[in-house]
Design an enzyme around this catalytic site. Structure first.
Site, short mmCIF file in Angstrom:
data_model
loop_
_atom_site.label_atom_id
_atom_site.label_comp_id
_atom_site.label_asym_id
_atom_site.label_seq_id
_atom_site.Cartn_x
_atom_site.Cartn_y
_atom_site.Cartn_z
N HIS B 75 -6.57 30.95 -7.64
CA HIS B 75 -7.23 30.37 -6.51
C HIS B 75 -5.99 29.84 -5.74
O HIS B 75 -5.53 28.62 -6.18
CB HIS B 75 -8.18 29.52 -6.64
CG HIS B 75 -9.37 30.24 -7.35
ND1 HIS B 75 -10.36 31.13 -6.58
CD2 HIS B 75 -9.87 30.34 -8.68
CE1 HIS B 75 -11.35 31.79 -7.35
NE2 HIS B 75 -10.82 31.19 -8.61
N ARG B 77 -6.18 28.61 -2.63
CA ARG B 77 -6.50 27.61 -1.51
C ARG B 77 -6.16 27.73 -0.27
O ARG B 77 -6.71 27.06 0.54
CB ARG B 77 -6.32 26.17 -2.13
CG ARG B 77 -6.74 25.98 -3.87
CD ARG B 77 -8.26 26.24 -3.83
NE ARG B 77 -8.71 25.73 -5.14
CZ ARG B 77 -9.86 26.34 -5.79
NH1 ARG B 77 -10.67 27.22 -5.29
NH2 ARG B 77 -10.33 25.86 -6.97
N ASN B 107 -11.71 33.12 -2.05
CA ASN B 107 -12.78 32.13 -1.50
C ASN B 107 -12.03 31.16 -0.83
O ASN B 107 -12.17 29.78 -1.38
CB ASN B 107 -13.67 31.58 -2.74
CG ASN B 107 -12.51 31.11 -3.94
OD1 ASN B 107 -11.46 31.60 -4.24
ND2 ASN B 107 -13.33 30.24 -4.76
N HIS B 192 -17.54 38.33 -11.20
CA HIS B 192 -17.94 37.08 -11.56
C HIS B 192 -19.24 37.12 -12.08
O HIS B 192 -20.37 37.22 -11.30
CB HIS B 192 -17.72 35.83 -10.53
CG HIS B 192 -18.20 34.75 -10.90
ND1 HIS B 192 -17.43 33.59 -10.75
CD2 HIS B 192 -19.40 34.25 -11.09
CE1 HIS B 192 -18.17 32.48 -11.32
NE2 HIS B 192 -19.47 32.78 -11.28
N HIS B 245 -13.16 36.54 -16.29
CA HIS B 245 -13.25 35.26 -17.07
C HIS B 245 -14.44 35.39 -18.20
O HIS B 245 -15.25 34.59 -18.20
CB HIS B 245 -13.36 33.78 -16.36
CG HIS B 245 -14.32 33.99 -15.05
ND1 HIS B 245 -15.64 34.49 -15.30
CD2 HIS B 245 -14.08 33.67 -13.93
CE1 HIS B 245 -15.93 34.18 -13.93
NE2 HIS B 245 -15.11 33.74 -13.16
N ASP B 319 -7.49 31.92 -14.09
CA ASP B 319 -8.66 31.24 -13.21
C ASP B 319 -7.95 29.91 -12.72
O ASP B 319 -8.80 29.14 -12.66
CB ASP B 319 -9.76 31.16 -13.87
CG ASP B 319 -11.08 30.95 -12.78
OD1 ASP B 319 -10.80 30.86 -11.70
OD2 ASP B 319 -11.99 30.76 -13.34
#
Lengths: 307, 438
Positions: B75, B77, B107, B192, B245, B319
């Site tokens: 991620h 961001r 995301n 996920h 994950h 992750d």
């Protein structure tokens, strides 16, 4: 004469000596509460701040009164009047309160672990007045006090705790305290609210009231939060009462002199019949009075003034 | 510009290389690998003084040299949460951790569910990044699980996989469509796996510990039910499914059975925290150990390790989920989930070799050749002549202490503070650019 901890966060942090000391000290304060002048100057000049992030009447009132009886200055902050609505973090609110000179911070919060969080960051003594579904240590202390007062001793007593164990911070603190002082603990309720893994704590788990209440010395009822209905934990409060409500007929399975306790507030007709709640074995109002004495003892012992 | 790495112990599982080599890099590409006979060693070592004009020589004697790692679950961001991490800081952290290819989850804000956002991420990568970034597009618009995002257009814009990471696609029909439709793109759909109705807002593993801490638990079955569903859908559709994950024993068993049946095209990854630590880390309401899926039990950790050993789990990814310290410094229920993982990836993974779970080559494979194969990254994860000059020279076996405050990443949220690790990257080369720390 003081506790081994700065804060009262969890019953599990207390040794059996700590527990005995609190109960002994509370006994002295209970005498004070019986006098005409119910106030002592023990903690004059100290400041207690009640931070209540969840609605509470009895616990907040009890802490307020306990602090006043010890002559501390008391301020109560409830969520609707605090800066929380302005977006302030819990830690900042607590630091502000501390900067104003609070010696004791009494915290009630809907998130488990909040009291631990504050205690880590505060110099003041933090007292957990209920954190989420984790613990409510002063409720357990007043329950222990009440059992000892009525029965003489806790060791060897069989205590049946009935209801929503999973979500009950009262039940958890009671379980830890009772086991520490040598009681036998039974948990009774629907399988959805009594996780079977709790057996690993050294208690027994029962889904039948008759089985769980058999020859019990103490029956501790828990409040069934009506908001659990509709979440699938049980079909209806009617069915709940039919299976796990405490009636005179059910109580007959326990010992003849069994005590009936409830931390309040009660839902009459949901978890307990009025005849039992108001009956001769009920010590529910004694619990309320004892709560005051126990909370005075906790404040007093955490103040370090007894040393 | 030419770079020569001398006398390193090269491990490249994609070519089965595990020996002393000189590696020659020209213009950001590998131009040659020269295997050294042990007797050549002395000779070669003398060679380094002959580094010509414009030639950089790096002495890797006694060091491991491996292809740059591909982290297929990160991620970054940016855009939207630059206070947590940016493409610049995230890729700098990657380089520090030996990762030269970062696959970033969608995301962000806005969600990477459209080609414009994908193009933005790639532009910021060109402007600010220390290594390559491969965007993963959202499966559904806004990651809302309601309708498919424009996967084809995003694929053309540069997305290399699709995922609604963090938000499972709860609608089975929509997940079926995603797996079916993605076949024309030949990309994996990364799942996920979490049944949100069963997880019911939980914040840690379900068990006695969650009950006694008063925290809502997530049972392992919340993950396993969805892995079971998605394997079934992969068998139905023939789509390529990659499970993100993996955290539970039951999940490993489901994947093992699926691979044995051989019908589904399914691969899987796990992360270092799932093969090292358990729910016990949460004690004391430690928000740095709050992660989704949650840390499980010792039994699960052992099963994950066995899954890595026997090949059931193909990939190790981080992750990497950086958060601001203020966010983690709060009530456990309110703290965001995630661990900042890029800078501990190699050290934590190397412990699997120390513990006898994998040999060095098997371990490196899971962070290089395996993700390259799954994601179709032909010039990555290997050191063949012509491939991108992405490689890592690992440091010695001397132990160092993990200090999250010293992370390059903005996210200091790690439950591994104080752990003793070894073989921190000494040099990372990303497309020929050299980053040195020794």
């Amino acid at each position: 004469m003081s506790l081994s901890t700065k804060d009262l966060i969890s019953i599990r942090d207390l040794s059996s000596d700590d527990l005995e000391l609190i109960l002994e000290t509370a006994s002295g304060f209970k005498d004070v509460l019986g006098r005409d002048i119910k106030k002592v100057p023990a903690l004059r000049g100290r400041t207690t701040v009640n931070m209540f992030y969840e609605p509470s009447t009895r616990t907040r009132t009890s802490f307020e009164l306990a602090a006043k009886r010890l002559s501390t200055d008391v301020i109560s902050i409830s969520v609707s009047t605090s800066s929380v609505v302005k977006g302030e973090t819990l830690e900042d609110t607590a630091r502000t309160v501390e900067a104003l000179g609070a010696d004791f911070i009494v915290i009630r919060h809907s998130c488990s672990g909040t009291a631990h969080f504050l205690a880590r960051h505060m110099r003041a003594s933090v007292i957990n007045a209920g954190d989420g579904t984790n613990e409510h240590p002063t409720q357990a202390l007043l329950d222990l006090f009440t059992i000892r007062e009525k029965r003489g001793s806790i060791s060897g007593a069989t205590v049946a705790i009935v209801g929503d164990i999973l979500h009950s911070r009262v039940a958890k603190s009671d379980i830890y305290g009772l086991l520490n002082l040598g009681a036998h603990v039974r948990l009774i309720g629907p399988p959805t609210l009594v996780p079977s893994c709790m057996k690993d704590l050294g208690v027994t788990v029962h889904y039948s009231m008759e089985e769980g209440l058999r020859d019990a010395d103490i029956v501790m009822m828990l409040r069934i939060q009506t908001e659990r209905q509709g979440k699938g934990f049980f079909p209806s409060t009617v069915e709940y009462f039919k299976n796990w409500g405490l009636t005179d007929a059910r109580l007959a399975h326990a010992k003849k002199d069994a005590l009936v306790m409830h931390p309040g507030p009660m839902n009459r007709g949901t978890e307990i019949a009025s005849a039992v709640a108001d009956g001769p074995r009920s010590v529910i109002l004694d619990q309320v009075t004892n709560g005051l004495a126990v909370r005075m003892a906790v404040l007093y012992l955490l103040s370090g003034t007894g040393q | 510009m030419m770079v020569t790495i001398k006398n390193g112990h090269l491990i490249d599982p994609s070519q089965g290389i595990d020996c002393l080599c000189d590696i020659i890099i020209e213009n950001g590409k590998i131009s040659g690998i020269q295997q050294l006979e042990p007797k050549d060693k002395g000779h070669s070592a003398r060679d380094k003084v002959r580094g010509g004009k414009g030639e950089t020589v790096i002495d890797a004697e006694g060091r491991l040299v491996i292809p740059g790692l591909i982290d297929m679950h990160v991620h970054l961001r940016e855009p939207g949460f630059e206070y947590k991490e940016t493409i610049q800081t995230g890729t700098a952290a990657a380089a520090r951790g030996g990762v030269t290819s970062v696959c970033c989850m969608p995301n962000t804000s806005p969600v990477n569910d459209n080609a414009v956002t994908t193009a933005f991420i790639l532009a910021r990568t060109r402007e600010t990044a220390s290594c390559d970034v491969f965007p993963i597009g959202a499966i559904t618009k806004g990651q809302k699980g309601e309708e498919l995002a424009e996967m084809g257009i995003m694929r053309e814009a540069g997305c290399i996989a699709f995922s609604d990471d963090g938000r499972p696609v709860m609608d089975s029909l929509l997940m079926r469509r995603a797996l079916e439709y993605s076949k024309i793109l030949d990309v994996p759909v990364i799942a996920h796996c979490e049944d949100l109705t069963l997880a019911a807002g939980g914040v840690m593993n379900e068990g006695l510990l969650s009950v006694t801490m008063g925290l809502r638990g997530i049972p392992p079955q919340a993950e396993e039910i969805m892995i079971g569903r998605d394997i079934a859908l992969a068998e139905l559709t023939g789509g390529r499914l990659h499970i993100a994950h993996v955290s539970t024993k039951g999940s490993v068993e489901l994947l093992r059975q699926a691979k044995q049946r051989g019908i589904a095209r399914v691969t899987a990854e796990t992360c270092p925290h799932y093969f090292h630590i358990t729910e016990e880390e949460v004690r004391g309401y430690n928000t740095n150990a709050k992660v989704n899926p949650p840390l499980r039990t010792r039994q699960d950790v052992e099963a994950i390790r066995e899954g890595l050993r026997d090949g059931t789990i193909d990939v190790i990814a981080t992750d990497h989920a950086p958060h601001h310290a203020d966010e983690k410094r709060s009530e456990f229920d309110n703290a965001p989930s995630g661990i900042s993982g890029l800078e501990t990836l190699i050290g934590l993974s190397m412990k699997l070799v120390d513990d006898g779970v994998l040999n060095l080559s098997g371990l490196i494979e899971k962070m290089t050749a395996a993700p390259a194969r799954i994601l179709g990254l032909k010039d990555k994860g290997c050191l063949r002549p012509g491939s991108d000059a992405d490689l890592v020279i690992l440091g010695t076996k001397n132990e160092y202490t993990v200090n999250p405050e010293g992370f390059v990443s903005k996210g200091k949220n790690s439950p591994f503070a104080g752990w003793l690790l070894h073989r921190a990257p000494a040099v990372t080369i990303a497309q020929g650019r050299i980053y040195r720390w020794d």
